[in-house]
Design a protein around this motif. Structure first.
Motif, PDB file in Angstrom:
ATOM      1  N   ARG A  32      14.756 -54.693 105.249  1.00  0.00           N
ATOM      2  CA  ARG A  32      15.426 -55.790 104.541  1.00  0.00           C
ATOM      3  C   ARG A  32      16.940 -55.601 104.588  1.00  0.00           C
ATOM      4  O   ARG A  32      17.698 -56.565 104.761  1.00  0.00           O
ATOM      5  CB  ARG A  32      14.977 -55.852 103.077  1.00  0.00           C
ATOM      6  N   SER A  33      17.382 -54.348 104.425  1.00  0.00           N
ATOM      7  CA  SER A  33      18.821 -54.075 104.486  1.00  0.00           C
ATOM      8  C   SER A  33      19.372 -54.406 105.868  1.00  0.00           C
ATOM      9  O   SER A  33      20.463 -54.991 105.987  1.00  0.00           O
ATOM     10  CB  SER A  33      19.086 -52.603 104.153  1.00  0.00           C
ATOM     11  N   TRP A  34      18.616 -54.055 106.907  1.00  0.00           N
ATOM     12  CA  TRP A  34      19.047 -54.378 108.269  1.00  0.00           C
ATOM     13  C   TRP A  34      19.113 -55.891 108.495  1.00  0.00           C
ATOM     14  O   TRP A  34      20.057 -56.389 109.121  1.00  0.00           O
ATOM     15  CB  TRP A  34      18.090 -53.745 109.279  1.00  0.00           C
ATOM     16  N   ILE A  35      18.135 -56.609 108.006  1.00  0.00           N
ATOM     17  CA  ILE A  35      18.137 -58.068 108.187  1.00  0.00           C
ATOM     18  C   ILE A  35      19.372 -58.684 107.538  1.00  0.00           C
ATOM     19  O   ILE A  35      20.053 -59.532 108.129  1.00  0.00           O
ATOM     20  CB  ILE A  35      16.842 -58.671 107.600  1.00  0.00           C
ATOM     21  N   THR A  36      19.684 -58.229 106.334  1.00  0.00           N
ATOM     22  CA  THR A  36      20.870 -58.733 105.644  1.00  0.00           C
ATOM     23  C   THR A  36      22.142 -58.403 106.412  1.00  0.00           C
ATOM     24  O   THR A  36      23.037 -59.253 106.579  1.00  0.00           O
ATOM     25  CB  THR A  36      20.946 -58.139 104.229  1.00  0.00           C
ATOM     26  N   ALA A  37      22.231 -57.163 106.920  1.00  0.00           N
ATOM     27  CA  ALA A  37      23.428 -56.746 107.651  1.00  0.00           C
ATOM     28  C   ALA A  37      23.591 -57.518 108.956  1.00  0.00           C
ATOM     29  O   ALA A  37      24.712 -57.915 109.324  1.00  0.00           O
ATOM     30  CB  ALA A  37      23.357 -55.240 107.931  1.00  0.00           C
ATOM     31  N   ILE A  38      22.486 -57.735 109.670  1.00  0.00           N
ATOM     32  CA  ILE A  38      22.553 -58.458 110.944  1.00  0.00           C
ATOM     33  C   ILE A  38      22.974 -59.907 110.719  1.00  0.00           C
ATOM     34  O   ILE A  38      23.806 -60.458 111.450  1.00  0.00           O
ATOM     35  CB  ILE A  38      21.198 -58.387 111.666  1.00  0.00           C
TER      36      ILE A  38
END
Length: 318
Positions: free
Chosen positions: A115-121
């Motif tokens: 989820r953190s990666w999705i937000t960052a991307i």
């Protein structure tokens, strides 16, 4: 293929793209990864979750796995105009600073990192959504992430992913090898205990079982054993693709079919002669199959790249 997608694919094919560093917030430090492919708000982005154990962003691990499957998949997708982000798991490799102990994790922790990666991307690109692809155990992480929330997701892609709880998969793998006959009763008791949520002294097991059921990873296994991938698939409300090699020694076609049964709207692609590490196996021997695990120069099976790229192209970012 839409004109802009075709143009991006031609440009990617003509200009090989090097990896670029990218990061996302982790629990106690940054999660690190590699971006491969074009950039832009309209470019599809696939976030790749690696498999079990100390497997790095390329799909390799220090226990002899050198197939570089995820790196090769990223390069194949870039040639089709599709970007990807490959990641090191929390506590490992370049993400070592995210947590002090890489063994003190769960599938739920990995899903939180996804989820953190999705937000960052999305913040980096302005994209409305991100595709989530999980290889092997990473497929369970992807399904857990999607089942919890569809926010920011374009869809889910499982590759060589189990359709049964991990305890059932490990039990079947151990029983499939005749050489393990003296260990079967002991292994079954260990799996039964973990399925019931109970730890035990792994050092007391007959080798090589202590490596499989080591004390530090038993809490992780308890959490993983409680996940039913087919049930998680049933909760996915975004487009879903299931890719499975028919020569896979670790995950079976039956697993893929169970995922499909859990989510009937999913697209199922079976690839003849393709191993767990997404390479074409020459011959039917176990030795030839295992050889694909150790050869980074062996190309990825073209059917894998085609299946993923065509599915993504049919479902524009939304």
């Amino acid at each position: 293929m839409p004109l802009m997608t075709l143009f991006a694919a031609l440009l990617a094919a003509a200009t090989p793209m090097a990896d670029r560093d990218i990061s996302a917030p982790g629990p106690q430090g940054l999660l690190k990864g590699s971006w491969t492919g074009p950039e832009g708000a309209q470019v599809p982005v696939v976030l790749m979750i690696p498999g079990s154990g100390p497997t790095d962003r390329d799909g390799n691990n220090p226990r002899g796995l050198k197939a570089a499957s995820l790196r090769l998949l990223a390069e194949g997708l870039a040639a089709r105009g599709i970007a990807s982000v490959r990641i090191d798991k929390r506590g490992m490799f370049a993400s070592a600073g995210a947590v002090p102990d890489p063994n003190k994790v769960t599938i739920d922790d990995y899903a939180a990192d996804a989820r953190s990666w999705i937000t960052a991307i999305r913040a980096k690109t302005g994209a409305r959504c991100v595709w989530l692809l999980g290889h092997s155990e990473g497929g369970t992480v992807a399904l857990s992430t999607a089942a919890a929330s569809a926010d920011g997701l374009c869809g889910v892609i499982t590759v060589s992913a189990p359709g049964r709880p991990l305890g059932e998969v490990i039990r079947a793998q151990i029983h499939a090898n005749p050489a393990n006959a003296p260990l079967l009763a002991e292994a079954d008791r260990a799996i039964d205990s973990l399925e019931a949520g109970r730890t035990f002294p792994g050092t007391g097991l007959t080798p090589p079982l202590p490596m499989l059921f080591a004390d530090p990873i038993q809490p992780f296994l308890i959490n993983a054993f409680a996940k039913n991938p087919a049930r998680l698939a049933a909760a996915v409300i975004k487009p879903m693709l299931i890719v499975q090699g028919e020569a896979d020694l670790q995950v079976t076609v039956e697993d893929a079919q169970k995922l499909k049964a859990g989510q009937p709207s999913a697209t199922l692609v079976l690839l003849p002669g393709v191993s767990h590490v997404l390479k074409v196996v020459e011959g039917d021997s176990r030795g030839a199959n295992l050889a694909t695990y150790a050869d980074p120069n062996l190309p990825i099976a073209p059917g894998v790249v085609s299946a993923v790229a065509e599915f993504v192209e049919k479902h524009p970012n939304r």
